[in-house]
Design a protein around this motif. Structure first.
Motif, mmCIF file in Angstrom:
data_model
loop_
_atom_site.group_PDB
_atom_site.id
_atom_site.type_symbol
_atom_site.label_atom_id
_atom_site.label_comp_id
_atom_site.label_asym_id
_atom_site.label_seq_id
_atom_site.Cartn_x
_atom_site.Cartn_y
_atom_site.Cartn_z
ATOM 1 N N LEU A 88 0.810 -1.220 0.000
ATOM 2 C CA LEU A 88 0.000 0.000 0.000
ATOM 3 C C LEU A 88 0.839 1.264 0.000
ATOM 4 C CD1 LEU A 88 -2.866 -0.937 2.508
ATOM 5 C CD2 LEU A 88 -2.942 -0.942 0.009
ATOM 6 N N TYR A 89 2.086 1.155 0.378
ATOM 7 C CA TYR A 89 2.963 2.330 0.413
ATOM 8 C C TYR A 89 3.956 2.355 -0.748
ATOM 9 C CZ TYR A 89 1.125 3.752 4.924
ATOM 10 O OH TYR A 89 0.294 4.180 5.936
ATOM 11 N N GLU A 90 3.840 1.409 -1.679
ATOM 12 C CA GLU A 90 4.642 1.482 -2.891
ATOM 13 C C GLU A 90 4.096 2.580 -3.795
ATOM 14 O OE1 GLU A 90 4.655 -2.315 -4.712
ATOM 15 O OE2 GLU A 90 6.015 -3.225 -3.256
ATOM 16 N N LYS A 91 4.964 3.103 -4.660
ATOM 17 C CA LYS A 91 4.570 4.214 -5.514
ATOM 18 C C LYS A 91 3.974 3.696 -6.811
ATOM 19 C CE LYS A 91 4.500 8.716 -5.979
ATOM 20 N NZ LYS A 91 3.695 9.544 -5.059
ATOM 21 N N GLU B 206 -3.467 7.581 -1.225
ATOM 22 C CA GLU B 206 -2.800 8.661 -0.488
ATOM 23 C C GLU B 206 -3.656 9.922 -0.463
ATOM 24 O OE1 GLU B 206 1.464 11.094 -0.473
ATOM 25 O OE2 GLU B 206 0.964 9.715 -2.110
ATOM 26 N N LYS B 207 -4.281 10.250 -1.599
ATOM 27 C CA LYS B 207 -5.145 11.428 -1.658
ATOM 28 C C LYS B 207 -6.353 11.275 -0.739
ATOM 29 C CE LYS B 207 -3.848 12.699 -6.380
ATOM 30 N NZ LYS B 207 -4.312 12.836 -7.793
ATOM 31 N N ILE B 208 -6.960 10.064 -0.752
ATOM 32 C CA ILE B 208 -8.113 9.819 0.122
ATOM 33 C C ILE B 208 -7.683 9.873 1.581
ATOM 34 C CG2 ILE B 208 -9.890 8.141 0.758
ATOM 35 C CD1 ILE B 208 -9.774 7.105 -2.119
ATOM 36 N N GLU B 209 -6.520 9.318 1.882
ATOM 37 C CA GLU B 209 -5.996 9.330 3.250
ATOM 38 C C GLU B 209 -5.745 10.752 3.732
ATOM 39 O OE1 GLU B 209 -2.531 6.830 5.577
ATOM 40 O OE2 GLU B 209 -1.998 7.826 3.688
ATOM 41 N N THR B 210 -5.225 11.619 2.862
ATOM 42 C CA THR B 210 -4.939 13.003 3.232
ATOM 43 C C THR B 210 -6.218 13.781 3.487
ATOM 44 O OG1 THR B 210 -2.932 12.938 1.870
ATOM 45 C CG2 THR B 210 -3.754 15.111 2.508
ATOM 46 N N ARG B 211 -7.231 13.542 2.672
ATOM 47 C CA ARG B 211 -8.478 14.306 2.803
ATOM 48 C C ARG B 211 -9.328 13.840 3.975
ATOM 49 N NH1 ARG B 211 -10.666 15.106 -3.443
ATOM 50 N NH2 ARG B 211 -8.855 16.311 -4.198
ATOM 51 N N LYS C 127 -6.403 6.018 7.854
ATOM 52 C CA LYS C 127 -5.240 5.289 7.325
ATOM 53 C C LYS C 127 -5.627 4.522 6.058
ATOM 54 C CE LYS C 127 -2.285 3.075 9.619
ATOM 55 N NZ LYS C 127 -1.577 2.095 10.504
ATOM 56 N N ARG C 128 -4.695 4.521 5.115
ATOM 57 C CA ARG C 128 -4.981 3.869 3.847
ATOM 58 C C ARG C 128 -5.191 2.367 3.995
ATOM 59 N NH1 ARG C 128 0.300 5.159 0.399
ATOM 60 N NH2 ARG C 128 0.008 7.145 1.476
ATOM 61 N N THR C 129 -4.659 1.782 5.054
ATOM 62 C CA THR C 129 -4.882 0.350 5.294
ATOM 63 C C THR C 129 -6.357 0.062 5.484
ATOM 64 O OG1 THR C 129 -2.716 0.212 6.358
ATOM 65 C CG2 THR C 129 -4.240 -1.616 6.727
ATOM 66 N N TYR C 130 -7.023 0.895 6.319
ATOM 67 C CA TYR C 130 -8.457 0.712 6.572
ATOM 68 C C TYR C 130 -9.271 1.017 5.315
ATOM 69 C CZ TYR C 130 -6.846 0.785 11.409
ATOM 70 O OH TYR C 130 -6.188 0.508 12.582
ATOM 71 N N ILE C 131 -8.840 2.039 4.561
ATOM 72 C CA ILE C 131 -9.545 2.376 3.323
ATOM 73 C C ILE C 131 -9.477 1.192 2.352
ATOM 74 C CG2 ILE C 131 -9.588 3.911 1.322
ATOM 75 C CD1 ILE C 131 -8.338 6.075 3.138
ATOM 76 N N ALA C 132 -8.290 0.609 2.222
ATOM 77 C CA ALA C 132 -8.121 -0.528 1.314
ATOM 78 C C ALA C 132 -8.960 -1.719 1.757
ATOM 79 C CB ALA C 132 -6.649 -0.917 1.251
ATOM 80 N N ILE C 133 -9.023 -1.969 3.054
ATOM 81 C CA ILE C 133 -9.812 -3.103 3.564
ATOM 82 C C ILE C 133 -11.296 -2.898 3.259
ATOM 83 C CG2 ILE C 133 -10.589 -4.249 5.674
ATOM 84 C CD1 ILE C 133 -7.761 -3.806 6.786
ATOM 85 N N VAL C 134 -11.787 -1.661 3.440
ATOM 86 C CA VAL C 134 -13.196 -1.363 3.144
ATOM 87 C C VAL C 134 -13.481 -1.546 1.656
ATOM 88 C CG1 VAL C 134 -14.930 0.474 3.078
ATOM 89 C CG2 VAL C 134 -13.511 0.182 5.113
ATOM 90 N N VAL C 135 -12.579 -1.059 0.799
ATOM 91 C CA VAL C 135 -12.765 -1.205 -0.648
ATOM 92 C C VAL C 135 -12.782 -2.677 -1.038
ATOM 93 C CG1 VAL C 135 -11.714 -0.786 -2.901
ATOM 94 C CG2 VAL C 135 -11.780 1.047 -1.203
ATOM 95 N N ILE C 136 -11.858 -3.457 -0.475
ATOM 96 C CA ILE C 136 -11.803 -4.901 -0.777
ATOM 97 C C ILE C 136 -13.083 -5.589 -0.323
ATOM 98 C CG2 ILE C 136 -10.629 -7.059 -0.189
ATOM 99 C CD1 ILE C 136 -8.029 -5.408 -0.051
#
Length: 201
Positions: free
Chosen positions: A13-16, A24-29, A33-42
């Motif tokens: 998740l932290y690779e470019k 990263e944009k969703i996490e900033t706004r 944490k992007r980990t939780y965002i990714a889990i929800v999307v999955i």
């Protein structure tokens, strides 16, 4: 084991790349944490693959779009290791697609089929040294190919010869039905212009 998978997932998740840039944009706004965002999307994708309309299309897009994007980047990069990795994926993807063509009519009736297929494709493209495509290729496809390489070459050569004969026969039939076509094809020189002595008449 679980901790190792978690570490690999977070490292991915932290690779470019394009996907992590969006995360990263969703996490900033949002401040989540992007980990939780990714889990929800999955989780949402998994639910949709079970009950949603067009699950087959979504599953095929997951197995094709991201690998195609990364494959283009691999081709344009100076390193060759990533080229081999994604060539391996496409070989496995091709074999799987052929097998699925014959089994899909039966398997598609199972409610969790597309979710399982999607999980299989994600496993094959996983950013790990021994992901699914590498394991399947080294343990199944490569040994089978090495044992039957000569036979496969003979079959390919035979098919190539038959295709060439069919093309020549089709071309001959076209020329026979349209006699002027062969003459037009063979004429390569430019057409002569009218002589200058007639231009004034």
């Amino acid at each position: 084991m679980a901790q190792a998978l978690k570490d690999r997932f977070e490292k991915f998740l932290y690779e470019k790349n394009l996907m992590t840039d969006v995360l990263e944009k969703i996490e900033t706004r949002t401040g989540v944490k992007r980990t939780y965002i990714a889990i929800v999307v999955i989780a949402l994708i998994a639910i949709y693959l079970v009950v949603g309309y067009g699950a087959s299309l979504l599953c095929n897009l997951i197995g094709f779009v991201y690998p195609a994007y990364i494959s283009i980047k691999a081709i344009e990069s100076p390193q060759k290791d990533d080229d081999t990795k994604w060539l391996t994926y496409w070989v496995v993807y091709g074999v799987f697609s052929v097998a699925e063509f014959f089994a899909d009519i039966f398997l598609s009736w199972f409610p969790f089929y597309y979710m399982g297929k999607c999980a299989f494709l994600v496993w094959c493209m996983a950013p790990t040294p021994s992901n699914g495509s590498i394991l399947i290729y080294t343990r199944i496809i490569r040994p089978f190919f090495l044992r039957n390489e000569a036979k496969i070459d003979d079959v390919v050569k035979d098919l190539k010869d038959k295709a060439s004969e069919a093309a020549d026969k089709f071309k001959e039939e076209v020329f026979q039905s349209h006699p002027g076509a062969e003459k037009r094809e063979q004429s390569t020189g430019p057409q002569e212009k009218p002589s200058a002595q007639y231009s004034g008449q």
